[in-house]
Design a protein around this motif. Structure first.
Motif, short mmCIF file in Angstrom:
data_model
loop_
_atom_site.label_atom_id
_atom_site.label_comp_id
_atom_site.label_asym_id
_atom_site.label_seq_id
_atom_site.Cartn_x
_atom_site.Cartn_y
_atom_site.Cartn_z
N GLU A 6 22.35 80.36 -49.49
CA GLU A 6 21.95 81.23 -48.39
C GLU A 6 20.56 81.81 -48.62
O GLU A 6 19.74 81.87 -47.70
N MET A 7 20.30 82.23 -49.86
CA MET A 7 18.99 82.80 -50.18
C MET A 7 17.89 81.74 -50.07
O MET A 7 16.80 82.02 -49.56
N LEU A 8 18.17 80.53 -50.54
CA LEU A 8 17.19 79.45 -50.46
C LEU A 8 16.92 79.09 -49.00
O LEU A 8 15.76 78.89 -48.61
N LYS A 9 17.97 79.05 -48.19
CA LYS A 9 17.80 78.75 -46.77
C LYS A 9 16.92 79.80 -46.09
O LYS A 9 16.05 79.47 -45.28
N LYS A 10 17.11 81.06 -46.45
CA LYS A 10 16.30 82.14 -45.88
C LYS A 10 14.83 81.96 -46.26
O LYS A 10 13.94 82.10 -45.41
N VAL A 11 14.56 81.63 -47.51
CA VAL A 11 13.18 81.39 -47.96
C VAL A 11 12.57 80.24 -47.15
O VAL A 11 11.44 80.33 -46.68
N GLN A 12 13.33 79.18 -46.97
CA GLN A 12 12.84 78.01 -46.23
C GLN A 12 12.58 78.35 -44.77
O GLN A 12 11.57 77.91 -44.19
N GLN A 13 13.46 79.11 -44.16
CA GLN A 13 13.28 79.48 -42.75
C GLN A 13 12.04 80.35 -42.57
O GLN A 13 11.25 80.14 -41.63
N LEU A 14 11.87 81.32 -43.44
CA LEU A 14 10.71 82.20 -43.34
C LEU A 14 9.42 81.41 -43.60
O LEU A 14 8.40 81.66 -42.95
N ALA A 48 11.54 87.52 -49.82
CA ALA A 48 12.72 86.65 -49.96
C ALA A 48 12.56 85.71 -51.15
O ALA A 48 13.52 85.48 -51.91
N LYS A 49 11.36 85.18 -51.33
CA LYS A 49 11.10 84.28 -52.47
C LYS A 49 11.24 85.04 -53.79
O LYS A 49 11.84 84.55 -54.74
N MET A 50 10.71 86.26 -53.83
CA MET A 50 10.81 87.07 -55.03
C MET A 50 12.28 87.39 -55.36
O MET A 50 12.70 87.30 -56.51
N GLU A 51 13.06 87.74 -54.34
CA GLU A 51 14.49 88.02 -54.56
C GLU A 51 15.22 86.78 -55.08
O GLU A 51 16.04 86.88 -55.99
N TYR A 52 14.93 85.63 -54.48
CA TYR A 52 15.56 84.40 -54.94
C TYR A 52 15.20 84.14 -56.40
O TYR A 52 16.05 83.83 -57.22
#
Length: 84
Positions: A6-14, A48-52
């Motif tokens: 889910e976190m990776l998908k969010k990074v990719q979407q942003l 988001a990338k930093m959180e991931y």
């Protein structure tokens, strides 16, 4: 879907939105609305990338924290190697 996925998908979407806004700005560089949209999503992507990366390790060379971890990213699974 796992938290990691889910976190990776969010990074990719942003990242997609940021790239799309950047392409628009290439054609309309004087658009204040597009520039504001780009800045907004650039910051959201950065966070988001930093959180991931804090949770699961770096996604690219920019995320490597050698002062903390050395060259440890080769010891983790790559993002595409993790199964859901």
């Amino acid at each position: 879907m796992t938290e990691r996925s889910e976190m990776l998908k969010k990074v990719q979407q942003l990242n997609f939105v940021m790239i799309d806004a950047g392409l628009f700005l290439n054609n309309q560089p004087e658009s204040p609305a597009a520039l504001e949209l780009f800045r907004k999503y650039q910051e959201l992507h950065r966070k988001a990338k930093m959180e991931y990366e804090e949770a699961f390790g770096p996604l690219d060379y920019d995320g490597i924290r050698t002062e903390r971890d050395g060259w440890s990213w080769i010891h983790r699974p790559w993002p595409w190697e993790v199964e859901d």
